[in-house]
Design a protein around this motif. Structure first.
Motif, short mmCIF file in Angstrom:
data_model
loop_
_atom_site.label_atom_id
_atom_site.label_comp_id
_atom_site.label_asym_id
_atom_site.label_seq_id
_atom_site.Cartn_x
_atom_site.Cartn_y
_atom_site.Cartn_z
N ARG A 50 -7.45 -26.88 69.27
CA ARG A 50 -6.23 -26.33 69.83
C ARG A 50 -5.37 -26.45 68.65
N ILE A 51 -4.96 -27.35 68.14
CA ILE A 51 -4.21 -27.39 66.95
C ILE A 51 -4.42 -26.32 65.75
N SER A 52 -5.70 -26.33 65.78
CA SER A 52 -5.94 -25.41 64.55
C SER A 52 -6.03 -23.98 64.83
N ASN A 53 -6.14 -23.54 66.02
CA ASN A 53 -6.15 -22.42 66.48
C ASN A 53 -4.31 -21.67 66.61
N ALA A 54 -3.65 -22.54 66.75
CA ALA A 54 -2.15 -22.23 66.93
C ALA A 54 -1.88 -22.05 65.39
N ASP A 55 -0.87 -21.13 65.33
CA ASP A 55 -0.55 -20.86 64.09
C ASP A 55 0.76 -21.87 63.19
N ASP A 56 1.55 -22.12 64.23
CA ASP A 56 2.73 -22.66 63.50
C ASP A 56 3.10 -24.42 64.11
N GLY A 57 2.05 -24.85 64.48
CA GLY A 57 2.43 -26.19 65.13
C GLY A 57 2.31 -26.20 66.61
N VAL A 58 1.69 -27.17 67.11
CA VAL A 58 1.68 -27.50 68.44
C VAL A 58 2.45 -28.63 68.95
N TYR A 82 -3.83 -38.35 63.12
CA TYR A 82 -2.84 -38.55 61.98
C TYR A 82 -3.65 -39.60 61.26
N THR A 83 -3.88 -40.83 61.64
CA THR A 83 -4.16 -41.98 60.61
C THR A 83 -5.62 -41.68 59.93
N ALA A 84 -6.32 -40.77 60.52
CA ALA A 84 -7.50 -40.32 59.87
C ALA A 84 -7.37 -39.09 58.92
N GLY A 85 -6.12 -38.87 58.83
CA GLY A 85 -5.66 -37.56 57.72
C GLY A 85 -6.09 -36.34 58.27
N THR A 88 -1.00 -33.43 60.42
CA THR A 88 0.29 -33.70 59.99
C THR A 88 1.34 -33.83 61.29
N ARG A 89 2.35 -34.49 61.16
CA ARG A 89 3.21 -34.39 62.35
C ARG A 89 4.69 -34.25 61.90
N ARG A 90 5.47 -33.28 62.38
CA ARG A 90 6.87 -33.43 62.01
C ARG A 90 7.83 -33.41 63.47
N TYR A 98 2.49 -30.79 65.73
CA TYR A 98 1.17 -31.29 65.01
C TYR A 98 0.52 -29.99 64.38
N GLU A 99 0.05 -30.26 63.00
CA GLU A 99 -0.62 -29.07 62.36
C GLU A 99 -1.95 -29.84 61.53
N PRO A 100 -2.81 -28.80 61.50
CA PRO A 100 -3.97 -29.48 60.80
C PRO A 100 -4.01 -29.62 59.32
N THR A 101 -4.68 -30.56 58.76
CA THR A 101 -4.88 -30.55 57.27
C THR A 101 -5.86 -29.83 56.66
#
Lengths: 119, 119
Positions: A50-58, A82-85, A88-90, A98-101
């Motif tokens: 779901r995080i990856s499907n979104a464009d600009d962070g969820v 997040y710990t597993a890399g 990312t979070r802002r 949250y956004e995918p790495t």
DNA sequence: CTCTTGTATAAGCTACTGCTAATATGATAG
DNA sequence: CTATCATATTAGCAGTAGCTTATACAAGAG
């Protein structure tokens, strides 16, 4: 104790049925396992998708509604990702996005390709 | 109870902090999770690496010595990898040889690339 | 046939994973 | 300040994963 040189009179050797194997890099193993175990859970996998499907962070509040577990469980899952890399979070105001790495993107793409390639 | 339409006099709407999300394909999810959970375990990951490092198939007896768990545990691990489509197996006399599938190769390569790309 | 070797399956136990509920923290509004 | 909203952390529990031991099966040797 097993594996010691044979020092008694027998002529037999420690015979293996085929060949000994190279060792596995244990740093690589630890890193990979952290990633794999983090992704390998229903809740966390779905969050990643779901995080990856979104464009600009969820933000967490949307995810919570989507995956069907408690807010606490979502927060714990995201922390682990997040710990597993894997994300990312802002912070923005009182929300956290949250956004995918790259790791997440690459692995999900590989998985997609693999599913696509079986006809 | 929470989430019911607001029918009293207030003008406020059910405001979400951002946007609703696309759903996740549940077939893809099931397939991917089987793969990820199969790989996401010390013993099975190490088995996969060792099987992948070898050129022409590995038999159970060698793997057993290498990963440090019982013969039974190795057999169970290999069965699970087979079920998840991560290895093939063939019989030759009384030995069984395991080889990686395309899925395994692709995922391990992706993981290797990802580790390589962080400087 | 029996004996041995290689592998698989069954049963049982421990340890960990992932959830919920409760509580704490942090930011904004009034 | 207090109240509220968004998120994080803690504690505790239920379920499952993964190991070991014991046993079963399969194939080759004698």
């Amino acid at each position: 104790m097993i594996g010691d040189a044979i020092t008694d009179g027998t002529t037999e050797e420690t015979e293996t049925c085929c060949t000994p194997l190279e060792d596995v890099d244990s740093d690589a193993m630890a890193t990979d396992l952290q990633v794999l175990t983090a992704m390998g859970n229903d809740t966390r996998y779905e969050l990643l998708r779901r995080i990856s499907n979104a464009d600009d962070g969820v933000c967490v509040c949307d995810l919570e509604a989507a995956v069907g577990v408690s807010q606490s469980a979502v927060s714990q899952a995201l922390s682990r990702l997040y710990t597993a890399g894997l994300v990312t979070r802002r912070k923005e105001g009182s929300w956290r996005y949250y956004e995918p790495t790259e790791t997440t993107a690459a692995l999900l793409e590989t998985l997609d390709d693999l599913r696509g390639s079986h006809e």
